[in-house]
Design a protein around this motif. Sequence first.
Motif, mmCIF file in Angstrom:
data_model
loop_
_atom_site.group_PDB
_atom_site.id
_atom_site.type_symbol
_atom_site.label_atom_id
_atom_site.label_comp_id
_atom_site.label_asym_id
_atom_site.label_seq_id
_atom_site.Cartn_x
_atom_site.Cartn_y
_atom_site.Cartn_z
ATOM 1 N N ALA A 147 84.772 -14.112 -59.745
ATOM 2 C CA ALA A 147 84.183 -13.245 -60.776
ATOM 3 C C ALA A 147 83.404 -12.082 -60.173
ATOM 4 C CB ALA A 147 83.275 -14.067 -61.688
ATOM 5 N N LYS A 148 82.791 -12.312 -59.019
ATOM 6 C CA LYS A 148 81.950 -11.295 -58.374
ATOM 7 C C LYS A 148 82.403 -11.113 -56.920
ATOM 8 C CE LYS A 148 79.039 -11.267 -61.958
ATOM 9 N NZ LYS A 148 78.805 -10.083 -62.822
ATOM 10 N N GLY A 157 76.803 -7.486 -51.317
ATOM 11 C CA GLY A 157 76.987 -7.723 -52.741
ATOM 12 C C GLY A 157 75.750 -7.396 -53.544
ATOM 13 N N PRO A 158 75.773 -7.687 -54.814
ATOM 14 C CA PRO A 158 74.625 -7.384 -55.678
ATOM 15 C C PRO A 158 73.412 -8.234 -55.315
ATOM 16 C CG PRO A 158 76.268 -8.673 -56.855
ATOM 17 C CD PRO A 158 76.892 -8.293 -55.561
ATOM 18 N N LEU A 191 73.839 -11.515 -52.932
ATOM 19 C CA LEU A 191 74.774 -12.584 -53.293
ATOM 20 C C LEU A 191 75.299 -13.260 -52.036
ATOM 21 C CD1 LEU A 191 76.582 -14.198 -55.179
ATOM 22 C CD2 LEU A 191 78.188 -12.256 -55.210
ATOM 23 N N ALA A 214 75.912 -15.669 -62.167
ATOM 24 C CA ALA A 214 77.242 -15.057 -62.197
ATOM 25 C C ALA A 214 77.864 -15.097 -63.587
ATOM 26 C CB ALA A 214 78.159 -15.749 -61.196
#
Length: 455
Positions: A147-148, A157-158, A191, A214
Amino acid sequence: MTTSSDPSDGLAGLAELLRQDPAPEAPSPTERDSDEVRRRRRRRRIGLIITAIVLVVLIAVPAGYAAWALTAPLASPIETSQAPRVPPGEPVALRLPSEGASAISVAGADEYLGPDAAGIWASSGGDEARPIASISKLITALVVLDAKPLAGVDDPGPTITFSEADHDLYDTYYVQGATIAAMPAGSSMSLHDALATMLIPSASNYAEAVSTWAFGSQRAFLNATRRWLEANGLTGTTIVEPTGISPRNMSTPADLLAIGKLAAANPVIAQIVATRSLWLPVPGPMANTNTLLGIDGVTGLKTGNLGEGSHNLVYTATFEVGAAEPLRVTGVVLGGFSRDTVNTSVVALLDSIRSGFHDIPVATAGRDVGEYSTPWGSTAKIVLAEDASIFTWSDTPIVVTMETLPPETYRDGEVVGSITWTAGPQSTTVPLEIEGSIEDPEPWWRLTNPGELGR
């Protein structure tokens, strides 16, 4: 009359004799015209002719025979040869774990291990679903990254900022005896680092916090997990929560092999699970629960246990055995008695695979594989020109083929063919050469063995 050793001289003399009458004797007056005189002359002439013919034959025939016998072609030497057989190696004793259930897949050696090796090559203990404990976190990471996704191992990542509710998870899992890591309210991390904290020390509070972040809720995460399992054909796996603390999180050895391969193929997860230790500002120092990392080529993946008799491991390993490429192993052990027994069984299995690959000697320079022989007793051997061995697996049959060529000189060192041994995808070839030389027969043998000449 003088005779010549040349038969043509005798023939010339005979011709001359036929052209001449013998010198006449002085006849008496009474015999001059008598028939008796004519008959005696005729007999004497015939006798001389016969004598001349016999002399020619006695000289010409032996001389002609000797000339033929000493120059007549000889039959080629007779070859007798047999390719040396080589027994296969000892069959490997594959040491599968005796506790619980296990399965293993091996890529990079299909030519040796068979076309099914990259699927489930070997297994023990059945394929029923068993509790997988913290191996669940490997599935959680795969579902979250589905999903991410991250762009690569260098993509952080975020950023995730942990709430008070996230902080409370520390106490929730602490009272359950689960592995946890510090997560102060208001703290944040990428993340990538959150996944590392979930997978390396196996922090259960991070597994729930990251999966909720998430998808917005645990309900949404579990729905996404079910869809992911279905999409990947993992029908033997059930996930009811993200950490593995529930014994209802279950999977089969076959499904876990597939999950292990998916995780190893994800560069972010593969990099994280291969990390032995890590220090991050929020959780601090962390050590990987997989203490097999770096041993016997083990490169990952994830441990899990729910106490004695329920120790699990999904692992990957890469090591050289001498084949064209390294072996890439994915394996699983479920229901081991303890972490030590699981580790010991995995090492024993990997060592048994490695030992099954070996070099088998097939040729020793100078070994006799045949000979050339002649009616006059001259012989020469056909021998292997060099040492050789062949690389193979376990008791793979070794097939041998031999090709010989007609020699040109029959002299020592002349190459007269080759032998090839083949085992699986490997083959090795050794030249054949003559040891010794075929000598010509003595003249006396030629003169006394006419039946062996001209063939």
